[in-house]
Design a protein around this motif. Structure first.
Motif, PDB file in Angstrom:
ATOM      1  N   PRO A   4       1.441   6.729  -9.267  1.00 38.53           N
ATOM      2  CA  PRO A   4       1.983   5.479  -8.819  1.00 38.53           C
ATOM      3  C   PRO A   4       2.611   4.553  -9.878  1.00 38.53           C
ATOM      4  O   PRO A   4       3.627   4.009  -9.342  1.00 38.53           O
ATOM      5  CB  PRO A   4       0.844   4.820  -8.202  1.00 38.53           C
ATOM      6  N   VAL A  39       6.267   5.850 -10.003  1.00 40.73           N
ATOM      7  CA  VAL A  39       7.015   5.198  -8.958  1.00 40.73           C
ATOM      8  C   VAL A  39       7.478   3.746  -8.717  1.00 40.73           C
ATOM      9  O   VAL A  39       8.333   3.254  -8.372  1.00 40.73           O
ATOM     10  CB  VAL A  39       6.411   5.773  -7.368  1.00 40.73           C
ATOM     11  N   HIS A  40       6.412   3.186  -9.158  1.00 45.40           N
ATOM     12  CA  HIS A  40       6.497   1.530  -8.859  1.00 45.40           C
ATOM     13  C   HIS A  40       6.641   0.760 -10.352  1.00 45.40           C
ATOM     14  O   HIS A  40       5.741   1.449 -11.438  1.00 45.40           O
ATOM     15  CB  HIS A  40       5.452   1.251  -8.218  1.00 45.40           C
ATOM     16  N   GLU A  41       6.993  -0.304 -10.441  1.00 49.57           N
ATOM     17  CA  GLU A  41       7.263  -1.232 -11.634  1.00 49.57           C
ATOM     18  C   GLU A  41       5.994  -2.062 -11.436  1.00 49.57           C
ATOM     19  O   GLU A  41       5.624  -2.731 -10.454  1.00 49.57           O
ATOM     20  CB  GLU A  41       8.525  -1.529 -11.772  1.00 49.57           C
ATOM     21  N   GLN A  42       5.428  -2.702 -12.603  1.00 46.19           N
ATOM     22  CA  GLN A  42       4.468  -3.934 -12.468  1.00 46.19           C
ATOM     23  C   GLN A  42       3.317  -3.687 -11.505  1.00 46.19           C
ATOM     24  O   GLN A  42       3.378  -4.593 -10.609  1.00 46.19           O
ATOM     25  CB  GLN A  42       5.135  -5.188 -12.243  1.00 46.19           C
ATOM     26  N   ILE A  43       2.595  -2.507 -11.701  1.00 48.69           N
ATOM     27  CA  ILE A  43       1.341  -2.371 -10.587  1.00 48.69           C
ATOM     28  C   ILE A  43       0.228  -2.220 -11.237  1.00 48.69           C
ATOM     29  O   ILE A  43       0.051  -2.342 -12.589  1.00 48.69           O
ATOM     30  CB  ILE A  43       1.652  -1.388  -9.675  1.00 48.69           C
ATOM     31  N   TYR A  91       2.613  10.435  -3.154  1.00 49.65           N
ATOM     32  CA  TYR A  91       3.352   9.159  -3.838  1.00 49.65           C
ATOM     33  C   TYR A  91       4.912   9.524  -4.045  1.00 49.65           C
ATOM     34  O   TYR A  91       5.585   8.781  -4.386  1.00 49.65           O
ATOM     35  CB  TYR A  91       2.586   9.317  -5.119  1.00 49.65           C
ATOM     36  N   GLU A 116      13.085   8.304  -0.406  1.00 50.14           N
ATOM     37  CA  GLU A 116      13.221   7.035   0.367  1.00 50.14           C
ATOM     38  C   GLU A 116      13.284   7.094   1.801  1.00 50.14           C
ATOM     39  O   GLU A 116      13.740   8.106   2.213  1.00 50.14           O
ATOM     40  CB  GLU A 116      14.116   6.133  -0.394  1.00 50.14           C
ATOM     41  N   THR A 146       3.303   6.494  -0.260  1.00 51.53           N
ATOM     42  CA  THR A 146       4.719   5.913  -0.489  1.00 51.53           C
ATOM     43  C   THR A 146       5.928   6.818   0.480  1.00 51.53           C
ATOM     44  O   THR A 146       5.852   8.077   0.357  1.00 51.53           O
ATOM     45  CB  THR A 146       5.136   6.460  -1.923  1.00 51.53           C
TER      46      THR A 146
END
Length: 226
Positions: A50, A53-57, A127, A131, A184
């Motif tokens: 994760p 895939v994601h920023e700031q988590i 994950y 999109e 996701t």
């Protein structure tokens, strides 16, 4: 989709105990010297993916004072993340929170696991899906998997690593009635009959419920019980 049954939202109030003493404690490194085994450790892949895939988590691991989870976090996660903190209530470890995957770890993971297609299909499926379109409108419904119908229409290839992943995502929740996690880019369709993670989950969980936004058919949450 005869493997799904729409169900009503549960009723009842969730009571929150306000007489709780919260505290935080940073996990210190246990001195792990060997490089992480990204390729063969499905739990490491599950926790790191994760952050790719994601920023700031932040990744939250319910612990419920489980000594095995605590030891695993001390040995493994402290060398991978800048912040590994324990959240305590009334002196008992309730949650381990992972934040800030180290840049060199992220680069190494992408190069050695993702770019070489060594990521486990269960992790990739949950994950790393492509999109999908998302609607600004929300109309949430719940659908329970009809396990008998779903299992008849799917093929499951068991692997020893699957039990390790199941223990990791389920064991800390044994004091709770239900586990909820967020995939996701899952879309609700018969394509989910070929979802490696959902097929795996159907063999381990006694009940699986999908939370779906009817406006875009996006599966926002997967909830399950042992």
């Amino acid at each position: 989709m005869d493997w799904l049954i729409e169900i009503p939202f549960p009723t009842g109030e969730n009571r929150v105990d306000t007489n709780v003493d919260f505290s935080f404690k940073r996990f210190e490194s246990s001195g792990l010297q060997e490089p992480p085994d990204f390729i063969h450790d499905i739990v490491l892949q599950w926790a790191i993916a994760p952050f790719v895939v994601h920023e700031q988590i932040a990744y939250r691991i319910p612990a419920h004072n489980d000594p095995e989870i605590k030891e695993y976090a001390s040995v493994n996660f402290t060398s991978l993340f800048t912040k590994v903190r324990g959240i305590y209530t009334n002196g008992k470890l309730e949650e381990i929170r992972l934040e800030d995957l180290k840049p060199n770890i992220k680069s190494s993971f992408i190069e050695s696991v993702i770019n070489t297609s060594k990521i486990d299909p269960l992790v990739s499926d949950f994950y790393l899906q492509g999109e999908c379109e998302r609607s600004n409108r929300l109309n949430v419904k719940l659908f329970q998997i009809n396990r008998d119908s779903f299992i008849k229409q799917t093929t499951y290839l068991a692997h020893p690593d699957h039990k390790r992943l199941w223990d990791f995502i389920n064991r800390p929740f044994k004091t709770s009635a239900e586990v909820t996690i967020s995939p996701t880019n899952w879309g609700l369709s018969d394509d989910l009959l070929e979802s490696p993670f959902l097929v795996f989950l159907s063999r381990y969980a006694s009940e699986v419920v999908l939370t779906v936004n009817e406006k875009d058919r996006n599966v926002t949450m997967v909830s399950f019980k042992e």
